[in-house]
Each structure stands twice: as structure tokens, then as C-alpha cells.
Design a protein around this motif. Structure first.
Motif, PDB file in Angstrom:
ATOM      1  N   UNK A  53      46.326  33.784  56.874  1.00  0.00           N
ATOM      2  CA  UNK A  53      45.758  34.964  56.220  1.00  0.00           C
ATOM      3  C   UNK A  53      44.625  35.536  57.071  1.00  0.00           C
ATOM      4  N   UNK A  54      43.765  34.647  57.573  1.00  0.00           N
ATOM      5  CA  UNK A  54      42.643  35.094  58.381  1.00  0.00           C
ATOM      6  C   UNK A  54      43.068  35.717  59.688  1.00  0.00           C
ATOM      7  N   UNK A  64      52.089  30.883  46.979  1.00  0.00           N
ATOM      8  CA  UNK A  64      51.718  32.191  47.514  1.00  0.00           C
ATOM      9  C   UNK A  64      50.225  32.406  47.307  1.00  0.00           C
ATOM     10  N   UNK A  65      49.557  32.901  48.355  1.00  0.00           N
ATOM     11  CA  UNK A  65      48.139  33.224  48.253  1.00  0.00           C
ATOM     12  C   UNK A  65      47.883  34.628  48.789  1.00  0.00           C
ATOM     13  N   UNK A  66      46.944  35.288  48.167  1.00  0.00           N
ATOM     14  CA  UNK A  66      46.548  36.634  48.575  1.00  0.00           C
ATOM     15  C   UNK A  66      45.090  36.576  49.012  1.00  0.00           C
ATOM     16  N   UNK A  96      44.287  43.602  53.249  1.00  0.00           N
ATOM     17  CA  UNK A  96      44.417  42.217  52.814  1.00  0.00           C
ATOM     18  C   UNK A  96      45.638  41.587  53.443  1.00  0.00           C
ATOM     19  N   UNK A  97      45.939  40.382  52.993  1.00  0.00           N
ATOM     20  CA  UNK A  97      47.109  39.680  53.525  1.00  0.00           C
ATOM     21  C   UNK A  97      47.719  38.824  52.421  1.00  0.00           C
ATOM     22  N   UNK A 131      40.313  33.924  48.723  1.00  0.00           N
ATOM     23  CA  UNK A 131      41.587  33.880  48.001  1.00  0.00           C
ATOM     24  C   UNK A 131      41.401  34.534  46.637  1.00  0.00           C
ATOM     25  N   UNK A 132      42.058  35.674  46.432  1.00  0.00           N
ATOM     26  CA  UNK A 132      41.893  36.421  45.188  1.00  0.00           C
ATOM     27  C   UNK A 132      43.055  36.212  44.225  1.00  0.00           C
ATOM     28  N   UNK A 133      44.129  35.611  44.709  1.00  0.00           N
ATOM     29  CA  UNK A 133      45.253  35.304  43.819  1.00  0.00           C
ATOM     30  C   UNK A 133      46.044  34.151  44.415  1.00  0.00           C
TER      31      UNK A 133
END
Length: 254
Positions: A140-141, A101-103, A212-213, A113-115
Motif C-alpha cells: 500500500x505504501x 483486503x485493506x484500504x 489511496x490504495x 489503514x482505513x478499512x
């Protein structure tokens, strides 16, 4: 008012240069890239090294970002409300889906990527926190582009084709973003890296604005069915997690 301090501007430019590539850079490469005299570049690098913002490889003499700078970045991420309110939901999503999982949030024409939660198995994985992804070639983008949270200017700078599947034609990309808004989620199938896929959904804040996503990433055969389409069960899990985080951020039900 005094103007900008040139030495600080140059130090910032060196840090951005080192952050922008996957490899270490030598003194000559840094100086040439920024149009600096070697003596000037060396003095700034030595100062940055002294405060641990830059590290020098003992064998090659080349430079890379240092541990202290990473700590500053991590400290910023820790106080980022989006990240802090997403931690538990991201962990739960990884556990339920069995995937990484990426945030992501927008930063200077890219996705930051913050997480990142590793896929819950014993395979080797690399932490992506702090990485920058292309807006047009990542799920995400695409979410950030579709909802106007981020923008690209293909007319001024052609979009980069990472694989033969990357959407670089502005009209095709626009159609894809329209579909993202219609269905409420985005996918990228081998558009950034062959054999890899991603699925993402928007996270909304106060007023319903997308801030965000959150998404899953992994091998195509894990995220997609035999027809190459994202697995509906994974799409459902991602959208549920996105809605839960959005509610925590104060978004109305949607």
C-alpha cells in the motif's frame, strides 16, 4: 490571537505516545518520554481517563487508549468518502480472492489503514483499522510513494529494515517505485514480516490523482506462486477493484 493551550498540547502528545506503541505504558514511562513531571502527566492521564479517552489496566496500573477515542476515530472513518465508496468493492474483492483486503491512505509519513475486510474463512484474524504501516515496506505504501501521494526522507532518517528483504537503500527503492508506475501495481514479499506478502493498486480521484490504495495481504504461499511472484489472477482482481472505486470517486477511465 492567543497562543496554543499547553495542557491540550500535552494531552495530545500523551495520546500520540499511547497510539504509537503496541503495549500499555506506565505513568513513569509516559512522563519520561515526554519530559513531564509525574504529577503533571498523572493529572492529564486522569482527565483523559475520566472522558474515556484513556483506560487504565486494573492489574498493572498502566495506560492505553480508551474506547471513546476509538469511537471518534471510527466516526471519522465512516464519513471518509474514500472508505464509504470502497466498502462494497472491498467486500467483493475479499469474496472473489479469498484473501484479506485493506484500504490505505497517507498519514504523517505512514499508511493509515482505513478499512479492513477479513479473509473469508474461519482463521483467527486481528482488525487492522487504524493501524499505521511503513511506506517503504508495504505494498500500500509503495503505491502512495510511487505516485507522489506520500513521501519519505531517507537522507534525513534512515529507512527501517523490518526483515532482510526490506528495501532500505534509496536507489533500490526508487527503482522499485519506477516499476510500480510502469506496471500499475505494487507488491511486498516478506519485506515487513517474514512469511507475509501484499499486493496493492492505486485508487484515483478527480483529475486522476492517486488518493489511496487497496490491496490484499496474507501468507506468501497464498498470494504468490512457486517462484515467489504475485499470482496474476490476484493482481487482476485488485486492479479491477481499484478501477471501480476510482470511477465511483469521479476519476476518468484509466
Amino acid at each position: 490571537m492567543t497562543g496554543p493551550v499547553q495542557s491540550i498540547e500535552r494531552a495530545a502528545a500523551i495520546l500520540r505516545l499511547l497510539a504509537g506503541g503496541p503495549r500499555r505504558l506506565g505513568l513513569g514511562e509516559v512522563a519520561a518520554s515526554l519530559g513531564l513531571a509525574k504529577g503533571t502527566a498523572h493529572g492529564i492521564l486522569r482527565t483523559l481517563q475520566h472522558v474515556d479517552f484513556v483506560e487504565q489496566d486494573a492489574a498493572t496500573g498502566k495506560y492505553q487508549l480508551g474506547a471513546a477515542l476509538l469511537h471518534l476515530g471510527t466516526s471519522y472513518l465512516d464519513v471518509n468518502e474514500l472508505r464509504s465508496r470502497s466498502l462494497n468493492w472491498a467486500d467483493a474483492l475479499a469474496a472473489r480472492s479469498g484473501e484479506a483486503v485493506r484500504l490505505g491512505t497517507p498519514l504523517e509519513g505512514s499508511v493509515l489503514i482505513v478499512h479492513h475486510v477479513f479473509r473469508p474463512d474461519d482463521t483467527f484474524q486481528t482488525l487492522d483499522v487504524g493501524a499505521l504501516l511503513p511506506l517503504h515496506a508495504s505494498s500500500l505504501g509503495k503505491v502512495l510513494l510511487a505516485y507522489g501521494t506520500a513521501t519519505v526522507e531517507p537522507a534525513q532518517k534512515p529507512l527501517e529494515a523490518y526483515t532482510r528483504h526490506t528495501l532500505v537503500d534509496p536507489e533500490r527503492l526508487a527503482r522499485a517505485l519506477t516499476e510500480v508506475r510502469e506496471v500499475g501495481w505494487a507488491a511486498e514479499i516478506q519485506e515487513m514480516s517474514m512469511g507475509e506478502a501484499g499486493i496493492a493498486a492505486p485508487i484515483r480521484g478527480h483529475g486522476g490523482l492517486v488518493v489511496g490504495a487497496i490491496g490484499l495481504s496474507g501468507p506468501v504461499e497464498r498470494l504468490c506462486d512457486s517462484q515467489g511472484h504475485p499470482r496474476p489472477s490476484l493482481v487482476t482482481l485488485i486492479r479491477e477493484a481499484a478501477r471501480a472505486i476510482s470511477r465511483d470517486l469521479g476519476a476518468a477511465r484509466w
